[in-house]
Structure formats: structure tokens, C-alpha cells
Write a protein that holds these residues in place. Structure first.
Motif, PDB file in Angstrom:
ATOM      1  N   ASN A 151       0.773  -1.214   0.028  1.00  0.00           N
ATOM      2  CA  ASN A 151      -0.162  -0.045  -0.128  1.00  0.00           C
ATOM      3  C   ASN A 151       0.846   1.199   0.091  1.00  0.00           C
ATOM      4  O   ASN A 151       1.275   1.944   0.945  1.00  0.00           O
ATOM      5  N   VAL A 152       1.381   1.449  -1.292  1.00  0.00           N
ATOM      6  CA  VAL A 152       1.980   2.899  -1.325  1.00  0.00           C
ATOM      7  C   VAL A 152       1.503   3.657  -2.377  1.00  0.00           C
ATOM      8  O   VAL A 152       1.065   3.121  -3.314  1.00  0.00           O
ATOM      9  N   GLU A 153       1.853   5.064  -2.303  1.00  0.00           N
ATOM     10  CA  GLU A 153       1.394   6.099  -3.360  1.00  0.00           C
ATOM     11  C   GLU A 153       2.592   6.019  -4.420  1.00  0.00           C
ATOM     12  O   GLU A 153       2.134   6.643  -5.721  1.00  0.00           O
ATOM     13  N   PRO A 155       5.532   4.038  -6.050  1.00  0.00           N
ATOM     14  CA  PRO A 155       6.183   3.162  -5.991  1.00  0.00           C
ATOM     15  C   PRO A 155       7.717   3.197  -6.378  1.00  0.00           C
ATOM     16  O   PRO A 155       8.710   2.511  -5.561  1.00  0.00           O
ATOM     17  N   ASP A 156       8.086   4.104  -7.085  1.00  0.00           N
ATOM     18  CA  ASP A 156       9.665   4.511  -7.516  1.00  0.00           C
ATOM     19  C   ASP A 156      10.189   5.039  -6.257  1.00  0.00           C
ATOM     20  O   ASP A 156      11.426   4.484  -5.859  1.00  0.00           O
ATOM     21  N   GLU A 157       9.761   5.978  -5.703  1.00  0.00           N
ATOM     22  CA  GLU A 157      10.326   6.367  -4.550  1.00  0.00           C
ATOM     23  C   GLU A 157      10.439   5.342  -3.312  1.00  0.00           C
ATOM     24  O   GLU A 157      11.489   5.410  -2.531  1.00  0.00           O
ATOM     25  N   SER A 158       9.569   4.711  -3.205  1.00  0.00           N
ATOM     26  CA  SER A 158       9.318   3.486  -2.223  1.00  0.00           C
ATOM     27  C   SER A 158      10.453   2.565  -2.472  1.00  0.00           C
ATOM     28  O   SER A 158      11.015   2.226  -1.584  1.00  0.00           O
ATOM     29  N   ALA A 159      10.724   2.443  -3.540  1.00  0.00           N
ATOM     30  CA  ALA A 159      11.707   1.305  -4.014  1.00  0.00           C
ATOM     31  C   ALA A 159      13.012   1.795  -3.799  1.00  0.00           C
ATOM     32  O   ALA A 159      13.933   1.102  -3.308  1.00  0.00           O
ATOM     33  N   ARG A 203      11.101  -5.096   9.281  1.00  0.00           N
ATOM     34  CA  ARG A 203       9.923  -4.531   9.792  1.00  0.00           C
ATOM     35  C   ARG A 203       9.893  -3.338   9.416  1.00  0.00           C
ATOM     36  O   ARG A 203       8.818  -2.866   9.005  1.00  0.00           O
ATOM     37  N   SER A 204      10.969  -2.262   9.315  1.00  0.00           N
ATOM     38  CA  SER A 204      11.004  -1.255   8.731  1.00  0.00           C
ATOM     39  C   SER A 204      10.289  -1.045   7.067  1.00  0.00           C
ATOM     40  O   SER A 204       9.727  -0.255   6.898  1.00  0.00           O
ATOM     41  N   ILE A 205      11.086  -1.841   6.394  1.00  0.00           N
ATOM     42  CA  ILE A 205      10.477  -1.988   5.011  1.00  0.00           C
ATOM     43  C   ILE A 205       9.179  -2.457   4.771  1.00  0.00           C
ATOM     44  O   ILE A 205       8.414  -1.891   4.240  1.00  0.00           O
ATOM     45  N   GLU A 206       8.638  -3.380   5.957  1.00  0.00           N
ATOM     46  CA  GLU A 206       7.121  -3.615   5.717  1.00  0.00           C
ATOM     47  C   GLU A 206       6.295  -2.611   5.823  1.00  0.00           C
ATOM     48  O   GLU A 206       5.183  -2.395   5.331  1.00  0.00           O
ATOM     49  N   ALA A 211       3.240  -3.446   3.801  1.00  0.00           N
ATOM     50  CA  ALA A 211       3.101  -4.946   3.768  1.00  0.00           C
ATOM     51  C   ALA A 211       2.946  -5.627   5.187  1.00  0.00           C
ATOM     52  O   ALA A 211       2.929  -5.022   6.376  1.00  0.00           O
ATOM     53  N   ALA A 212       2.100  -6.994   4.983  1.00  0.00           N
ATOM     54  CA  ALA A 212       1.756  -7.545   6.399  1.00  0.00           C
ATOM     55  C   ALA A 212       3.240  -7.855   7.300  1.00  0.00           C
ATOM     56  O   ALA A 212       4.478  -7.962   6.738  1.00  0.00           O
ATOM     57  N   SER A 213       2.912  -7.855   8.455  1.00  0.00           N
ATOM     58  CA  SER A 213       4.201  -8.217   9.276  1.00  0.00           C
ATOM     59  C   SER A 213       4.761  -9.353   9.265  1.00  0.00           C
ATOM     60  O   SER A 213       3.882 -10.634   8.725  1.00  0.00           O
ATOM     61  N   ASN A 214       5.880  -9.507   9.004  1.00  0.00           N
ATOM     62  CA  ASN A 214       6.739 -10.718   8.789  1.00  0.00           C
ATOM     63  C   ASN A 214       6.485 -11.525   7.321  1.00  0.00           C
ATOM     64  O   ASN A 214       6.895 -12.674   7.183  1.00  0.00           O
ATOM     65  N   SER A 215       6.338 -10.455   6.493  1.00  0.00           N
ATOM     66  CA  SER A 215       6.019 -11.109   5.071  1.00  0.00           C
ATOM     67  C   SER A 215       7.339 -10.840   4.217  1.00  0.00           C
ATOM     68  O   SER A 215       7.390 -11.274   3.097  1.00  0.00           O
ATOM     69  N   ILE A 216       8.296 -10.109   4.751  1.00  0.00           N
ATOM     70  CA  ILE A 216       9.442  -9.706   4.184  1.00  0.00           C
ATOM     71  C   ILE A 216      10.908 -10.047   4.576  1.00  0.00           C
ATOM     72  O   ILE A 216      10.996  -9.701   5.995  1.00  0.00           O
ATOM     73  N   CYS A 217      11.570 -10.976   3.680  1.00  0.00           N
ATOM     74  CA  CYS A 217      12.917 -11.338   4.571  1.00  0.00           C
ATOM     75  C   CYS A 217      13.926 -10.946   3.503  1.00  0.00           C
ATOM     76  O   CYS A 217      13.961 -11.179   2.256  1.00  0.00           O
TER      77      CYS A 217
END
Length: 230
Positions: A151-153, A155-159, A203-206, A211-217
């Protein structure tokens, strides 16, 4: 004509190979153009036929490394059968797997890259990597938005922020690698501290991606242990 082009490419890549090795061994600032051409056994004029300066040569080395990385990651990004969370996980997993497959080399390069006299090389590498990698990650983020797992507005800046955080995490792990390993009795506590640092980045990236908690490794426990065991 094809033969001349091949000779040009071979000599160009030879300059990159020799310079890259000397930069790692001695530091970018401490390596002169004269040392590079002496190592190759060519005239100084030939260097300036290919490169306008040592900085131009460094840019070419980094550009080549980025293209090699993109060649590995591009097919993953373009895979239409894979969801965004899986792509993001495999994006980082492939990076770590390649590094661990070349562990001895990567550890040596880490020691060299984090020397004080290589700060320019390290900073330039990180800055140059961003515009290569951001479009790949942005494509995954956009897919995740479409799939409603991100859920981001923007994508390029978030990436781009994601890249900055992953680079910061890599630097943190590198600092642990460069410090003496503690005695066996303290090793488990030490490793637990490293894992907490890594998970905090995840967790910061999530949160940035929504994104959902513990969804990114970014790196698994097994991969972390492999870095810190002989």
C-alpha cells in the motif's frame, strides 16, 4: 571489421579487470593510471583511447557490475507466474545466494571495500547501483500494489528507500563481519543481536510498503549463520 571490434572489446574488458583488481587491492585513490598501464604492459596513450580519466574507468567498472546483476534479476521481475511478495523474497534471496556461493571472495572484497582509503569507491558504488536496481524493485512494488499486498502511493520513491535500507542493513552486517568473532560462549548472544538488527530493517521495509508483518525477508537465519561460520 568484426575482428577489430572483438579486439577492442577484449582490450576494454582487460582494462576493467586489471583496474578492478588493483582498486580492491590498493584502494581507488592509491592506484594510479600509470600502475594500471604498467600492469597491462601497454602505452599510456592507449588508456586515454578508451577512457577520459580514472574516474571514467571507475564508472565503467561499476556499470559492468550493475549490468551483470540486472541480467540475473531481470527474468525474476518479468516472471508473470509469480506474485509480488514471492518475487521480492527471491530478489534478495538470489543476491544472498550468489554472494554465499562466492563467500571467500566476497569476504575479501568486504574487507577491502570498507577500508578508509576505499570510501570513495564504496560510496560511488552504492550511489551508482540505485538507478539500476530501483526500476526492478519498483516494478515489483507496483505489482504488489495491484495485488493489494503493498500500500504505497509512489512505487519508485518507495523502491529507492527500500534500496537505501537494504544497503544500510548490508553495511551493518559487514561491520559485524569485520569485527573479531566473540568466544563460543558469547557467540549465540552476539548472533541474536545481529538477527535483531536485520529483522528491524525488515519490519521497517514492511511499514514503508504497507505490507503484512513478517512478510518480507532480506536474509534468512541460515544465510546469516553461513556468513559467520567457517
Amino acid at each position: 571489421m568484426p575482428r577489430v571490434v572483438k579486439e577492442y572489446d577484449e582490450r576494454y574488458n582487460e582494462f576493467l579487470d586489471v583496474a578492478q583488481r588493483l582498486f580492491y587491492q590498493k584502494g581507488y585513490e592509491q592506484t594510479s593510471v600509470q600502475e594500471i598501464i604498467q600492469e597491462m604492459g601497454v602505452a599510456k596513450g592507449l588508456f586515454y583511447y578508451y577512457f577520459s580519466s580514472k574516474t571514467d574507468l571507475l564508472d565503467a567498472i561499476i556499470h559492468r557490475m550493475m549490468l551483470q546483476g540486472i541480467a540475473v534479476l531481470q527474468p525474476l521481475v518479468e516472471d508473470t507466474t509469480m506474485d509480488a511478495l514471492t518475487k521480492l523474497s527471491r530478489f534478495f534471496d538470489r543476491t544472498q545466494s550468489w554472494k554465499l556461493a562466492n563467500k571467500a571472495l566476497m569476504l575479501e572484497l568486504t574487507r577491502v571495500m570498507y577500508r578508509d582509503d576505499n570510501i570513495l569507491l564504496r560510496t560511488k558504488f552504492s550511489a551508482t547501483a540505485t538507478p539500476y536496481i530501483v526500476p526492478l524493485l519498483a516494478a515489483i512494488v507496483r505489482q504488489g500494489v495491484e495485488e493489494r499486498v503493498f500500500n504505497v502511493e509512489h512505487p519508485d520513491e518507495s523502491a529507492e528507500i527500500l534500496i537505501e535500507l537494504s544497503q544500510a542493513m548490508a553495511s551493518a552486517v559487514a561491520n559485524f563481519l569485520l569485527n573479531p568473532r566473540p568466544e563460543e560462549a558469547e557467540f549465540c548472544v552476539w548472533m541474536a543481536g545481529i538477527k535483531r538488527r536485520v529483522r528491524s530493517y525488515e519490519r521497517s521495509i514492511e511499514r514503508i510498503l504497507g505490507a503484512a508483518s513478517n512478510s518480507i525477508c532480506l536474509i534468512t537465519d541460515d544465510q546469516l549463520h553461513e556468513w559467520f561460520t567457517e
